[in-house]
Design a protein around this motif. Structure first.
Motif, mmCIF file in Angstrom:
data_model
loop_
_atom_site.group_PDB
_atom_site.id
_atom_site.type_symbol
_atom_site.label_atom_id
_atom_site.label_comp_id
_atom_site.label_asym_id
_atom_site.label_seq_id
_atom_site.Cartn_x
_atom_site.Cartn_y
_atom_site.Cartn_z
ATOM 1 N N ALA A 65 0.810 -1.218 0.000
ATOM 2 C CA ALA A 65 0.000 0.000 0.000
ATOM 3 C C ALA A 65 0.845 1.270 0.000
ATOM 4 O O ALA A 65 0.375 2.331 -0.404
ATOM 5 N N GLY A 66 2.088 1.172 0.471
ATOM 6 C CA GLY A 66 2.956 2.355 0.491
ATOM 7 C C GLY A 66 3.276 2.857 1.885
ATOM 8 O O GLY A 66 3.550 4.041 2.067
ATOM 9 N N LYS A 67 3.275 1.972 2.873
ATOM 10 C CA LYS A 67 3.545 2.382 4.264
ATOM 11 C C LYS A 67 4.977 2.878 4.428
ATOM 12 O O LYS A 67 5.214 3.971 4.939
ATOM 13 N N SER A 68 5.938 2.066 3.992
ATOM 14 C CA SER A 68 7.342 2.463 4.107
ATOM 15 C C SER A 68 7.644 3.682 3.242
ATOM 16 O O SER A 68 8.421 4.563 3.632
ATOM 17 N N SER A 69 7.023 3.739 2.063
ATOM 18 C CA SER A 69 7.242 4.883 1.176
ATOM 19 C C SER A 69 6.731 6.175 1.802
ATOM 20 O O SER A 69 7.311 7.250 1.587
ATOM 21 N N ALA A 88 14.944 -0.432 3.404
ATOM 22 C CA ALA A 88 15.061 -1.893 3.460
ATOM 23 C C ALA A 88 13.691 -2.545 3.509
ATOM 24 O O ALA A 88 13.424 -3.540 2.830
ATOM 25 N N ASN A 89 12.799 -1.960 4.328
ATOM 26 C CA ASN A 89 11.443 -2.501 4.394
ATOM 27 C C ASN A 89 10.688 -2.231 3.106
ATOM 28 O O ASN A 89 9.961 -3.069 2.596
ATOM 29 N N THR A 104 10.920 1.274 15.044
ATOM 30 C CA THR A 104 10.559 2.677 15.223
ATOM 31 C C THR A 104 11.478 3.544 14.385
ATOM 32 O O THR A 104 12.702 3.485 14.529
ATOM 33 N N HIS A 105 10.896 4.320 13.486
ATOM 34 C CA HIS A 105 11.674 5.208 12.623
ATOM 35 C C HIS A 105 11.641 6.628 13.186
ATOM 36 O O HIS A 105 10.572 7.239 13.283
ATOM 37 N N LYS A 106 12.814 7.126 13.559
ATOM 38 C CA LYS A 106 12.958 8.509 13.993
ATOM 39 C C LYS A 106 13.583 9.306 12.859
ATOM 40 O O LYS A 106 14.339 8.767 12.050
ATOM 41 N N ILE A 107 13.279 10.591 12.801
ATOM 42 C CA ILE A 107 13.826 11.455 11.757
ATOM 43 C C ILE A 107 14.731 12.499 12.393
ATOM 44 O O ILE A 107 14.298 13.280 13.242
ATOM 45 N N LYS A 263 0.617 11.551 -2.688
ATOM 46 C CA LYS A 263 1.557 10.870 -3.575
ATOM 47 C C LYS A 263 2.876 10.750 -2.821
ATOM 48 O O LYS A 263 3.426 11.751 -2.368
ATOM 49 N N ASN A 264 3.361 9.533 -2.663
ATOM 50 C CA ASN A 264 4.662 9.331 -2.040
ATOM 51 C C ASN A 264 5.776 9.589 -3.042
ATOM 52 O O ASN A 264 5.580 9.461 -4.261
ATOM 53 N N TYR A 265 6.952 9.928 -2.534
ATOM 54 C CA TYR A 265 8.116 10.016 -3.412
ATOM 55 C C TYR A 265 8.497 8.609 -3.844
ATOM 56 O O TYR A 265 8.613 7.701 -3.020
ATOM 57 N N SER A 266 8.692 8.423 -5.145
ATOM 58 C CA SER A 266 9.055 7.101 -5.660
ATOM 59 C C SER A 266 10.155 7.196 -6.714
ATOM 60 O O SER A 266 11.251 6.667 -6.519
ATOM 61 N N GLU A 267 9.881 7.917 -7.793
ATOM 62 C CA GLU A 267 10.863 8.033 -8.872
ATOM 63 C C GLU A 267 11.665 9.336 -8.783
ATOM 64 O O GLU A 267 12.696 9.470 -9.444
#
Length: 297
Positions: A65-69, A88-89, A104-107, A263-267
């Motif tokens: 679905a685009g969770k990691s993206s 990686a995910n 847990t992803h921290k920024i 829209k997620n960043y992809s390309e």
């Protein structure tokens, strides 16, 4: 711009495009949100409770679905450059045989040598799949919402985490618990299968009982609609995407004003204002929903 209804001092609905604009600092309604204002709001966000240092956002939804993206996209926006902390995910998100760990992803604020982080953290989990014995077990998501799942736990589709395992956190703090549950769904996907939909409903009911705010992110809007692919500003003019949002709302029980097309960043290899604006709008509303919830307790 259609008719405007004022619901309170901070909520407005534009009827024609069926869009809620969240918590504007002024009472001026604009069809073009100010990206820099929203960006500053997200960057400067801090919780108002001493026992909660970070707003914990749990993403769930079907495989691919685009969770990691989405996590990568948020990181890119806050850093001002393309970033892939969940790469990686994300690279294996569509692989049904892939087993994902709870992470847990921290920024970071600034570059790699920075020791300070934004007050938003994301938890990405294994995707939901059809039937039993595949995909993330709904009971693991319920445990994660309560803060019982430790980082590094490997999801087992057949058997959820139990209290006697080392990955079980017996005494979660307020900071360990999930503060907002986000359903991620692709606008370009087929109808949600009945077994997956039932899992999603069970998860939603558990979140409701725990008092956790819930929203939905609809990804891949450019792939689902030609006019949106041509110009993201057409997102709320698209009858096709509006129908997709209504279908998702009816299927999972999340109100239309809590569904955010993105829209997620992809390309891309550089950031884009239109991509950023949609995601920042979702993040700002997410923060406001959580503030309303955690400040009550």
């Amino acid at each position: 711009m259609g008719l405007i209804f004022v619901l309170s001092g901070s909520w407005f609905i534009d009827v024609e495009i069926n869009k809620v604009y969240c918590n504007l600092k002024s009472n001026v309604i604009s069809s073009n949100r100010n990206k820099e204002v929203d960006l500053q709001y997200v960057r400067e966000y801090q919780t108002k409770r001493d026992d909660i240092k970070h707003l914990r956002i749990l993403l769930y939804g079907p495989v691919g679905a685009g969770k990691s993206s989405f996590i990568n996209s948020v990181s890119s926006i806050l850093l001002g450059r393309i970033s892939n902390p969940a790469w990686a995910n994300n690279s294996a998100e569509s692989d049904k045989s892939y087993t994902k760990k709870y992470e847990t992803h921290k920024i970071r604020k600034g570059e790699e040598n920075s020791q300070t982080y934004y007050h938003l953290v994301f938890n990405d989990i294994m995707g939901l799949e059809e039937g039993s014995g595949s995909g993330v077990h709904p009971d693991d998501i319920k445990l994660a919402m309560k803060g019982h799942v430790k980082d590094g736990y490997t999801f087992n589709p057949v058997s959820p985490l139990s209290i006697d395992k080392s990955d079980y956190n017996p005494e979660p703090s307020a900071d360990d618990k999930v503060h907002v549950l986000v359903c991620v769904h692709s606008a370009n996907s087929a109808e949600i299968k009945a077994s997956v939909l039932q899992k999603m409903k069970d998860i939603r009911e558990a979140a409701t009982q725990l008092g956790i705010p819930q929203i939905a992110i609809m990804t891949k809007i450019d792939e689902a609609c030609g006019e949106t692919e041509e110009d993201l500003k057409n997102v709320y003019k698209s009858k096709h995407l509006k129908k997709k949002m209504r279908d998702l709302s009816a299927a999972v029980g999340i109100p239309m004003n809590c569904i955010f097309p993105v829209k997620n960043y992809s390309e891309e290899n550089v950031i884009n204002d239109d991509v950023d604006s949609l995601i920042l709008n979702a993040l700002r509303c997410m923060i406001n929903f959580v503030n309303d919830s955690i400040n009550k307790t």
